[in-house]
Design an enzyme around this catalytic site. Sequence first.
Site, mmCIF file in Angstrom:
data_model
loop_
_atom_site.group_PDB
_atom_site.id
_atom_site.type_symbol
_atom_site.label_atom_id
_atom_site.label_comp_id
_atom_site.label_asym_id
_atom_site.label_seq_id
_atom_site.Cartn_x
_atom_site.Cartn_y
_atom_site.Cartn_z
ATOM 1 N N GLU A 281 0.824 -1.211 0.000
ATOM 2 C CA GLU A 281 0.000 0.000 0.000
ATOM 3 C C GLU A 281 0.858 1.261 0.000
ATOM 4 O O GLU A 281 0.547 2.239 -0.694
ATOM 5 C CB GLU A 281 -0.933 -0.018 1.207
ATOM 6 C CG GLU A 281 -2.069 0.976 1.119
ATOM 7 C CD GLU A 281 -3.135 0.708 2.156
ATOM 8 O OE1 GLU A 281 -4.272 0.394 1.768
ATOM 9 O OE2 GLU A 281 -2.832 0.808 3.355
ATOM 10 N N GLU A 284 2.239 1.777 -3.436
ATOM 11 C CA GLU A 284 1.198 2.278 -4.336
ATOM 12 C C GLU A 284 0.917 3.757 -4.084
ATOM 13 O O GLU A 284 0.771 4.543 -5.030
ATOM 14 C CB GLU A 284 -0.085 1.466 -4.165
ATOM 15 C CG GLU A 284 -1.197 1.894 -5.105
ATOM 16 C CD GLU A 284 -2.487 1.127 -4.888
ATOM 17 O OE1 GLU A 284 -3.468 1.406 -5.618
ATOM 18 O OE2 GLU A 284 -2.532 0.255 -3.991
ATOM 19 N N CYS A 303 -8.569 -2.183 3.132
ATOM 20 C CA CYS A 303 -8.553 -3.412 3.941
ATOM 21 C C CYS A 303 -9.855 -3.666 4.688
ATOM 22 O O CYS A 303 -9.992 -4.687 5.355
ATOM 23 C CB CYS A 303 -7.381 -3.390 4.925
ATOM 24 S SG CYS A 303 -7.348 -1.963 5.983
ATOM 25 N N SER A 323 -7.174 1.833 -3.017
ATOM 26 C CA SER A 323 -5.947 1.062 -3.200
ATOM 27 C C SER A 323 -6.328 -0.295 -3.775
ATOM 28 O O SER A 323 -7.367 -0.861 -3.437
ATOM 29 C CB SER A 323 -5.238 0.874 -1.861
ATOM 30 O OG SER A 323 -4.252 -0.135 -1.951
ATOM 31 N N LYS A 362 -16.195 -9.786 6.513
ATOM 32 C CA LYS A 362 -15.161 -10.666 5.976
ATOM 33 C C LYS A 362 -15.760 -11.958 5.430
ATOM 34 O O LYS A 362 -15.180 -12.596 4.557
ATOM 35 C CB LYS A 362 -14.130 -11.003 7.060
ATOM 36 C CG LYS A 362 -13.346 -9.818 7.605
ATOM 37 C CD LYS A 362 -12.332 -9.320 6.618
ATOM 38 C CE LYS A 362 -11.452 -8.233 7.225
ATOM 39 N NZ LYS A 362 -10.542 -7.641 6.230
ATOM 40 N N GLU A 365 -16.543 -11.094 2.042
ATOM 41 C CA GLU A 365 -15.302 -10.853 1.308
ATOM 42 C C GLU A 365 -14.677 -12.145 0.802
ATOM 43 O O GLU A 365 -14.188 -12.205 -0.336
ATOM 44 C CB GLU A 365 -14.310 -10.111 2.208
ATOM 45 C CG GLU A 365 -13.009 -9.744 1.525
ATOM 46 C CD GLU A 365 -12.016 -9.104 2.478
ATOM 47 O OE1 GLU A 365 -11.179 -8.318 2.010
ATOM 48 O OE2 GLU A 365 -12.074 -9.403 3.681
ATOM 49 N N GLU A 370 -13.574 -11.889 -7.337
ATOM 50 C CA GLU A 370 -12.401 -11.066 -7.671
ATOM 51 C C GLU A 370 -11.188 -11.430 -6.823
ATOM 52 O O GLU A 370 -10.055 -11.050 -7.134
ATOM 53 C CB GLU A 370 -12.716 -9.568 -7.459
ATOM 54 C CG GLU A 370 -13.832 -9.030 -8.322
ATOM 55 C CD GLU A 370 -15.201 -9.167 -7.651
ATOM 56 O OE1 GLU A 370 -16.145 -8.556 -8.157
ATOM 57 O OE2 GLU A 370 -15.311 -9.881 -6.628
ATOM 58 N N CYS A 510 -11.475 -1.886 13.723
ATOM 59 C CA CYS A 510 -11.794 -3.315 13.833
ATOM 60 C C CYS A 510 -11.950 -3.784 15.273
ATOM 61 O O CYS A 510 -12.600 -4.807 15.519
ATOM 62 C CB CYS A 510 -10.705 -4.143 13.151
ATOM 63 S SG CYS A 510 -10.509 -3.772 11.402
#
Length: 578
Positions: A281, A284, A303, A323, A362, A365, A370, A510
């Site tokens: 990250e 980037e 994230c 990102s 999650k 996710e 993808e 989180c």
Amino acid sequence: MINLKIKINNKEVTFKAGETLFQVAKKAGYFIPTMCHMEGCKPTGACRVCIVEDAKSHRLIASCSFPAEDGMEILTDSPAIRTSRKTIIELMLANHPQDCLTCDKSGNCTLQSLAKQYGISKVSYKGEMKLDRIDKASFSVERDFAKCVLCGKCVTVCAEKQGVSAIDFAYRGFNTQIKPGNRCSLAEGNCVGCGQCIMVCPVGALKEISHKERVWDAINNKKKRVVVQIAPACQITFPEFFKKNISVDEATKKVVGALKRIGVDIVIDTNTAADITIVEEAKEFVERLTKKNPKPLPMFTSCCPGWINFIEAFYPNMTDHLSSCKSPHMMEGALVKRLSKEVLNIEPKDVYMVSIMPCTAKKYECNRPELENDGMKNVDSVLTTRELFVMLNEFGIQFEQVEGVEFDVPFSKATGAARIFGASGGVMEAALRTAYFYVTGQELPESAVNFEDVRGISSNVKRATVDVAGTKVNVGVVNGLGNVVEVIEDIINGKNDLHFIEVMTCQSGCIGGGGQPFETDIELLKSRMKKTYKTDENSKLRKSHLNPEVKALYDKYIKEDMAHEYLHTTYKKDKGGK
């Protein structure tokens, strides 16, 4: 300022104009039960459990929504109040499944606690029951219509805190339900799967979609090698499940040992992948900052899956600002399966990857196409922190008899930068520590690694300007999804000067995720955040790019083409793409 006065249980107290009776009583030290009140949100008076008595008129008033008036005299626990509250609670119980022994919320249920407090041993009322239907179509959240007491807290948190408004009241009278508009299931609406509705639900009407059985099946399957990774925010809350004082490190080692006892083959630390995430990250971001990457600024962190679901559903044209990095647990899952033959001597098809996460989103996710590589999911199942301890209890784990065990290599070491991922502002701070190195070629001095301006939960959107070798970098941290809309609208309208923005769906990050222990009052969240930063301060290494395991993985395995294929992803750009 005029001092306004009120008598509560014959004791005179002062209050400010605009405060409700509930707020005034709470400040004065009087307990008033409630099932619908949420601090900081508009009062609804939906449950009526919070009634108090006007001593002059003998009216019963919903204290959470009634403003205090100068000269009032209020009783909080008179015979009339107790009788009325008991009746209200009995009526709720009469229209509620009597399955406390098997309910996931047993022991944490407000209705159960109130029934005990008011001495209700049997329900006097009988009649038609509500619709008995369970919605399991969502990847993240399960709804039990029969258990819903219509308190409206899920509606409130979704609208006011998260800014999603995926659910609302529908129909009238006995047929009233909470549902996602004109749709039947949460899977059909714009629910982002954050699970904050689960956290505020006073009963067992909402819970995470469970992956427990599929994990047990994998453990019992002799053809599978089960690999479990544990997120940093989960580790912070592990001590809360123990009946004695225990450090985060000691509790985590005991959990690793317990997982080995129930049949898990390999247990690894998601923190290692958090360090890898920061390396990717930060690179980037620097490329975008120096125009080597054509994608636009500001760059958003990626994230948090609830945040990804939100931007894809409501602002699909803004996904280029995200990102391209996968979240840490998805990176770790991809790397374990890609390197399993070389590093672990396991065939990739035989690896069953389980993530212990603080987050219900999650679960969605890990099902995103993808995020697949080589025709396999990066992560096969996700267990919340709560589910993990339910599984360990099912096995009969006695933690006092479990010896602490270290994580398995090569995903066993973490820097302090990785450990702060679980707190709001942590990802941003970790990225800045490494971005400084990539811009200057020099290490950020240890005296400067703490970026205090992006820490804490007192401000919903935290902003700071960081000097990186003469380059002024404007950063922002969004604490709670409901605060991101204004930031996005400013970007669209050209009013935003930020370069890098962290977005976390849940309040405090989180550590306050939808899969964490149910007790999440503000003081507990502050305590978790304090512990999080303490683990960073106690770490020998505090910059992600200095993690020796990460450096070894890059030196031997993670070349540029592999990093692009396994550590990065794409996003949906069609409206309502989730």
